[in-house]
Design a protein around this motif. Structure first.
Motif, short mmCIF file in Angstrom:
data_model
loop_
_atom_site.label_atom_id
_atom_site.label_comp_id
_atom_site.label_asym_id
_atom_site.label_seq_id
_atom_site.Cartn_x
_atom_site.Cartn_y
_atom_site.Cartn_z
N GLY A 52 65.31 -27.12 15.95
CA GLY A 52 64.48 -27.98 16.78
C GLY A 52 65.02 -29.40 16.81
N GLY A 53 66.01 -29.65 15.98
CA GLY A 53 66.59 -30.98 15.87
C GLY A 53 67.77 -31.18 16.80
N PHE A 54 68.45 -32.27 16.57
CA PHE A 54 69.50 -32.73 17.48
C PHE A 54 70.76 -31.83 17.43
CE2 PHE A 54 73.02 -36.16 17.53
CZ PHE A 54 73.29 -35.95 18.87
N ASP B 232 63.04 -23.87 12.93
CA ASP B 232 62.73 -25.27 12.57
C ASP B 232 61.28 -25.31 12.11
OD1 ASP B 232 64.30 -28.11 13.44
OD2 ASP B 232 62.18 -28.29 12.88
N LYS B 233 60.98 -26.30 11.27
CA LYS B 233 59.57 -26.40 10.84
C LYS B 233 58.71 -27.09 11.88
CE LYS B 233 59.57 -30.64 8.14
NZ LYS B 233 59.50 -31.30 6.87
N LYS B 234 59.36 -27.77 12.85
CA LYS B 234 58.57 -28.43 13.90
C LYS B 234 57.96 -27.38 14.82
CE LYS B 234 61.77 -31.16 15.73
NZ LYS B 234 62.58 -32.25 16.29
N LEU C 140 61.72 -24.00 6.02
CA LEU C 140 62.83 -23.38 5.27
C LEU C 140 62.95 -23.94 3.84
CD1 LEU C 140 65.50 -23.13 8.12
CD2 LEU C 140 64.11 -21.28 7.15
N ALA D 139 69.13 -27.82 8.70
CA ALA D 139 67.77 -28.33 8.53
C ALA D 139 67.76 -29.34 7.39
CB ALA D 139 66.82 -27.18 8.21
N ALA D 140 67.18 -30.49 7.64
CA ALA D 140 67.05 -31.51 6.60
C ALA D 140 66.02 -32.53 7.06
CB ALA D 140 68.39 -32.20 6.36
N LYS E 256 73.15 -34.36 -0.59
CA LYS E 256 74.27 -33.73 0.12
C LYS E 256 75.34 -33.30 -0.87
CE LYS E 256 72.83 -34.14 4.38
NZ LYS E 256 72.31 -32.93 5.02
N ASN F 72 78.06 -40.10 11.58
CA ASN F 72 77.23 -40.51 12.74
C ASN F 72 77.46 -39.74 14.03
OD1 ASN F 72 75.90 -42.79 11.44
ND2 ASN F 72 77.98 -43.60 11.36
N LYS G 216 68.87 -43.08 15.06
CA LYS G 216 70.05 -43.77 14.51
C LYS G 216 70.48 -44.87 15.48
CE LYS G 216 71.72 -40.52 11.45
NZ LYS G 216 72.98 -40.26 10.83
P1 NAD Z 1 67.46 -33.83 13.10
O1 NAD Z 1 66.43 -34.56 12.30
O2 NAD Z 1 67.47 -34.02 14.56
O3 NAD Z 1 67.39 -32.27 12.80
C1 NAD Z 1 67.03 -31.73 11.56
C2 NAD Z 1 65.96 -30.71 11.80
O4 NAD Z 1 65.63 -30.09 10.55
C3 NAD Z 1 64.64 -31.33 12.33
O5 NAD Z 1 64.31 -30.78 13.57
C4 NAD Z 1 63.62 -30.99 11.27
O6 NAD Z 1 62.34 -30.68 11.79
C5 NAD Z 1 64.25 -29.78 10.60
N1 NAD Z 1 63.72 -29.57 9.27
C6 NAD Z 1 63.49 -30.49 8.31
N2 NAD Z 1 62.96 -29.90 7.24
C7 NAD Z 1 62.84 -28.59 7.53
C8 NAD Z 1 62.36 -27.47 6.83
N3 NAD Z 1 61.84 -27.61 5.61
N4 NAD Z 1 62.39 -26.27 7.42
C9 NAD Z 1 62.90 -26.13 8.67
N5 NAD Z 1 63.37 -27.16 9.40
C10 NAD Z 1 63.34 -28.36 8.83
O7 NAD Z 1 68.85 -34.22 12.45
P2 NAD Z 1 70.35 -33.95 12.97
O8 NAD Z 1 70.91 -35.25 13.33
O9 NAD Z 1 70.36 -32.84 13.94
O10 NAD Z 1 71.04 -33.48 11.61
C11 NAD Z 1 71.35 -32.13 11.31
C12 NAD Z 1 72.07 -32.06 9.98
O11 NAD Z 1 73.24 -32.86 10.03
C13 NAD Z 1 71.25 -32.59 8.81
O12 NAD Z 1 71.54 -31.84 7.66
C14 NAD Z 1 71.77 -33.99 8.62
O13 NAD Z 1 71.59 -34.46 7.31
C15 NAD Z 1 73.23 -33.80 8.97
N6 NAD Z 1 73.89 -35.05 9.40
C16 NAD Z 1 73.59 -35.62 10.60
C17 NAD Z 1 74.23 -36.79 10.98
C18 NAD Z 1 73.92 -37.45 12.31
O14 NAD Z 1 74.56 -38.46 12.62
N7 NAD Z 1 73.01 -36.96 13.13
C19 NAD Z 1 75.15 -37.40 10.14
C20 NAD Z 1 75.42 -36.81 8.91
C21 NAD Z 1 74.80 -35.61 8.56
#
Ligand code: NAD
Length: 347
Positions: A25-27, A48-50, A69, A89-90, A167, A192, A206
């Motif tokens: 559900g995330g990016f 996703d948990k959302k 998760l 997921a995070a 991490k 990023n 961000k």
């Molecule tokens: P995001 O927040 O858009 O997506 C993360 C998704 O994880 C969210 O939709 C959230 O609801 C879901 N989530 C959180 N806890 C959960 C759970 N317990 N069960 C199920 N779903 C859960 O973030 P993103 O930018 O898409 O990042 C994805 C991954 O990449 C993450 O692990 C993040 O740490 C890593 N990351 C991202 C970036 C960046 O620039 N975007 C940089 C370094 C690392």
């Protein structure tokens, strides 16, 4: 040098093999789901948990599940029958989030701990973990003109408190599941990532999305001002989402990279001040800048050394920042407009 011949999901999987993607559900994971769906993979399970209406992208034909998760039973259900598992997921966000909510960031350890065990027990062939440049030693990031970080710079460890340490420990899980149990794991340290269909408001966004939103807002309200976090001299590199998902696919399917953390990012360093100038140019206006020196600003400088990924995979980001930022700005401007007119949006 001859370009390496890369393996990808398309060369290794059958179209009906089950691909499981956490955080969909995330990016980034949302774009990864779309990427695989567009390649014709027919069995994708997105989790996703959302609640589903809050996902950035919902791809038709994909099994989309709302589950937490960090719970073991849900991970077992998520990984049932999986050939490949991608854990993105995070609980995370930009500096404003990760500096303030370290407990939430640390608790993401539960997600990876359960997901990797569930993937292993389900007999998955490969497991992907989304790590971060925040795993690197912060002592090496005290200067805006920092040298680019190479993979060995994570140790001796002095990661970003909370988020970075989570991490680093999760990376270690991935390495030991390979060493002791033979699960093929892949670990990418993202630097990023930005682009459409990601967080753009609400506190977790961000810098690129936040700056684009501020430019859009300034144009709409006529208040031609922008507040910048820190003094604006801090530097970063930014990778466009399309380059990121392609890189994930290549890293995941490269046997040379099993259990080996690798940078996935751009090496085009830019200061936040210059990023604002670029966004102003795209938005077609000039803003009066003010600096909030007490706001979270993260490390002084961080860049990605891409020597290893270029040597092993021949990967490099091919979306220039000005092209990617324009697409991001256009998407955020539309979201802003939709929200203003009362339409449902995802922020
Ligand atoms: P995001 O927040 O858009 O997506 C993360 C998704 O994880 C969210 O939709 C959230 O609801 C879901 N989530 C959180 N806890 C959960 C759970 N317990 N069960 C199920 N779903 C859960 O973030 P993103 O930018 O898409 O990042 C994805 C991954 O990449 C993450 O692990 C993040 O740490 C890593 N990351 C991202 C970036 C960046 O620039 N975007 C940089 C370094 C690392």
């Amino acid at each position: 040098m001859a370009k390496p011949k890369n393996e990808t999901a398309a060369t290794q999987l059958r179209k009906d093999d089950l691909i499981v993607i956490g955080g969909a559900g995330g990016f980034i994971a949302g774009s990864l789901v779309r990427y695989f769906a567009e390649q014709g993979f027919k069995r994708i399970r997105a989790i996703d948990k959302k609640p589903l209406p809050e996902w950035y992208q919902r791809v038709p034909g994909v099994e989309s599940l709302c589950m937490d998760l960090s719970e073991w039973e849900n991970c077992v259900r998520a990984c049932e029958g999986a050939v490949e598992v991608y854990n993105l997921a995070a609980d995370m966000g930009g500096m404003g989030f990760i500096e303030r909510f370290r407990v939430e960031c640390l608790r993401s350890i539960l997600i990876n701990t359960h997901m990797i065990e569930a993937a292993y027990r389900a007999g998955a062939q490969r497991y992907f973990y989304a790590s971060s440049a925040c795993a690197y030693n912060t002592d090496l990031q005290k200067d805006p003109q920092c040298r680019a970080l190479k993979e060995s710079d994570a140790y001796p460890a002095m990661a970003e408190r909370g988020y970075g340490w989570e991490k680093l420990v999760s990376e270690m899980f991935c390495q030991e599941y390979w060493a002791e149990r033979g699960l093929r794991t892949a670990i990418a340290r993202f630097h990023n990532v930005y682009g459409p269909n990601g967080t753009w408001d609400g506190g977790r966004e961000k810098a690129p999305a936040a700056i684009c939103r501020k430019v859009v807002e300034a144009r709409d309200t006529g208040r031609h001002e922008i507040e910048i976090w820190g003094d604006g001299t801090q530097t970063r590199s930014f990778m466009y989402i399309d380059d990121c998902v392609k890189g994930i696919d290549m890293i995941m399917h490269c046997d040379k990279l099993i259990a080996t953390p690798i940078n996935l990012g751009s090496s085009e360093l830019i200061s936040i001040n210059d990023l604002v100038s670029l966004a102003e140019k795209i938005g077609g206006l000039k803003l009066k800048r003010s600096y909030d020196l007490d706001a979270p600003r993260g490390v002084a400088g961080r860049n990605s050394d891409n020597t290893m990924i270029q040597e092993i995979l021949g990967w490099q980001p091919n979306t220039p920042l000005k092209v990617g930022l324009k697409k991001t700005h256009t998407w955020i401007a539309q979201q802003y407009k939709d929200r203003k007119s009362g339409k449902r949006t995802v922020s």
